[in-house]
Motif scaffolding. Structure first.
Motif, short mmCIF file in Angstrom:
data_model
loop_
_atom_site.label_atom_id
_atom_site.label_comp_id
_atom_site.label_asym_id
_atom_site.label_seq_id
_atom_site.Cartn_x
_atom_site.Cartn_y
_atom_site.Cartn_z
N ASP A 19 18.17 -9.40 8.43
CA ASP A 19 18.88 -8.16 8.75
C ASP A 19 17.96 -7.19 9.48
O ASP A 19 18.33 -6.59 10.49
N LEU A 20 16.75 -7.04 8.94
CA LEU A 20 15.78 -6.14 9.57
C LEU A 20 15.46 -6.56 11.00
O LEU A 20 15.42 -5.74 11.90
N GLN A 21 15.23 -7.84 11.18
CA GLN A 21 14.91 -8.35 12.52
C GLN A 21 16.06 -8.12 13.50
O GLN A 21 15.84 -7.73 14.65
N ASN A 22 17.29 -8.34 13.05
CA ASN A 22 18.45 -8.10 13.92
C ASN A 22 18.56 -6.64 14.32
O ASN A 22 18.84 -6.32 15.47
N LEU A 23 18.33 -5.75 13.36
CA LEU A 23 18.39 -4.32 13.66
C LEU A 23 17.23 -3.89 14.55
O LEU A 23 17.39 -3.04 15.43
N GLN A 24 16.05 -4.48 14.34
CA GLN A 24 14.91 -4.18 15.21
C GLN A 24 15.22 -4.55 16.65
O GLN A 24 14.94 -3.77 17.58
N ARG A 31 9.16 -2.61 13.08
CA ARG A 31 9.60 -2.63 11.68
C ARG A 31 9.43 -1.28 11.00
O ARG A 31 10.35 -0.77 10.37
N LYS A 32 8.24 -0.69 11.13
CA LYS A 32 7.95 0.57 10.46
C LYS A 32 8.89 1.68 10.93
O LYS A 32 9.44 2.43 10.13
N ALA A 33 9.10 1.78 12.23
CA ALA A 33 9.96 2.83 12.78
C ALA A 33 11.41 2.65 12.34
O ALA A 33 12.10 3.62 12.00
N LEU A 34 11.87 1.40 12.30
CA LEU A 34 13.24 1.14 11.88
C LEU A 34 13.43 1.55 10.42
O LEU A 34 14.39 2.24 10.07
N ILE A 35 12.49 1.15 9.57
CA ILE A 35 12.58 1.48 8.15
C ILE A 35 12.53 2.99 7.93
O ILE A 35 13.34 3.55 7.18
N THR A 37 13.39 5.35 9.95
CA THR A 37 14.55 6.02 10.54
C THR A 37 15.86 5.71 9.82
O THR A 37 16.67 6.61 9.62
N TYR A 38 16.06 4.47 9.45
CA TYR A 38 17.38 4.04 8.98
C TYR A 38 17.44 3.53 7.54
O TYR A 38 18.54 3.20 7.07
N CYS A 39 16.31 3.44 6.86
CA CYS A 39 16.30 2.81 5.54
C CYS A 39 15.76 3.71 4.45
O CYS A 39 15.14 4.73 4.72
N ARG A 40 16.01 3.29 3.23
CA ARG A 40 15.48 3.96 2.05
C ARG A 40 15.12 2.89 1.03
O ARG A 40 15.67 1.78 1.04
N VAL A 41 14.20 3.22 0.16
CA VAL A 41 13.82 2.32 -0.93
C VAL A 41 14.59 2.78 -2.17
O VAL A 41 14.56 3.96 -2.52
N VAL A 42 15.28 1.84 -2.79
CA VAL A 42 16.10 2.13 -3.96
C VAL A 42 15.40 1.57 -5.20
O VAL A 42 15.09 0.38 -5.25
N ASP A 43 15.13 2.44 -6.16
CA ASP A 43 14.48 2.03 -7.41
C ASP A 43 15.55 1.56 -8.38
O ASP A 43 16.40 2.34 -8.82
N GLY A 45 14.82 0.05 -11.32
CA GLY A 45 14.19 -0.14 -12.62
C GLY A 45 13.04 -1.11 -12.57
O GLY A 45 11.90 -0.71 -12.40
N ASN A 46 13.32 -2.40 -12.68
CA ASN A 46 12.27 -3.41 -12.68
C ASN A 46 11.75 -3.75 -11.29
O ASN A 46 10.72 -4.40 -11.16
N PHE A 47 12.47 -3.35 -10.27
CA PHE A 47 12.04 -3.62 -8.90
C PHE A 47 12.71 -2.62 -7.97
O PHE A 47 13.62 -1.90 -8.36
N LYS A 48 12.24 -2.60 -6.74
CA LYS A 48 12.79 -1.72 -5.71
C LYS A 48 13.28 -2.59 -4.56
O LYS A 48 12.71 -3.64 -4.29
N MET A 49 14.34 -2.11 -3.90
CA MET A 49 14.92 -2.86 -2.79
C MET A 49 15.14 -1.94 -1.61
O MET A 49 15.32 -0.73 -1.77
N LEU A 50 15.16 -2.54 -0.43
CA LEU A 50 15.37 -1.81 0.81
C LEU A 50 16.86 -1.76 1.12
O LEU A 50 17.54 -2.79 1.13
N SER A 51 17.37 -0.55 1.37
CA SER A 51 18.78 -0.34 1.67
C SER A 51 18.91 0.58 2.87
O SER A 51 17.99 1.33 3.19
#
Length: 130
Positions: A19-24, A31-35, A37-43, A45-51
């Motif tokens: 997904d990241l590569q397609n959006l890039q 990668r860094k600029a895309l994240i 600008t358009y992403c957030r890290v969601v906590d 609890g036991n792990f975090k995910m990119l949304s």
């Protein structure tokens, strides 16, 4: 393609590496600029995910008055909805989701092979975790 699931209610669109590569590619961003600008890290609890980020009104960051700005590069989670394994496990799950998705059992029919492929990809392409 009504966009109902893309607006008004908060939620998460978790991104895989593909997904990241397609959006890039779509935005010609690294990668860094895309994240940033358009992403957030969601906590979670036991792990975090990119949304994907959401606008203040809870609309997807890529949704505008003309629809999805990244339709051809949209994440797998978006492309495959509502054909997720968890929603297709049984008829009750499907009927329950139809209360939230006005497109269920309406419009274009999808071949079983296409739906099975989306389910396969969702199992194979795990969301990015931290």
């Amino acid at each position: 393609e009504c966009g109902y699931c893309c607006r008004e209610e908060p939620g998460y669109v978790f991104l895989s590496e593909n997904d990241l590569q397609n959006l890039q590619k779509h935005y010609s961003l690294d990668r860094k600029a895309l994240i940033e600008t358009y992403c957030r890290v969601v906590d979670l609890g036991n792990f975090k995910m990119l949304s994907l980020k959401e606008n203040k009104n809870n609309d997807c960051i890529f949704l505008n008055k003309n629809g999805c700005q990244v339709y051809n590069a949209r994440p797998l989670q978006c492309r495959s909805y509502p054909f997720w394994a968890s929603l297709m496990d049984d008829k009750d799950s499907w009927l329950e989701e139809s209360k939230n998705c006005p497109g269920i059992d309406q419009g274009k029919l999808h071949a079983a092979e296409e739906i099975e492929h989306w389910i396969y990809l969702r199992r194979r392409e795990n969301p990015i975790q931290f």
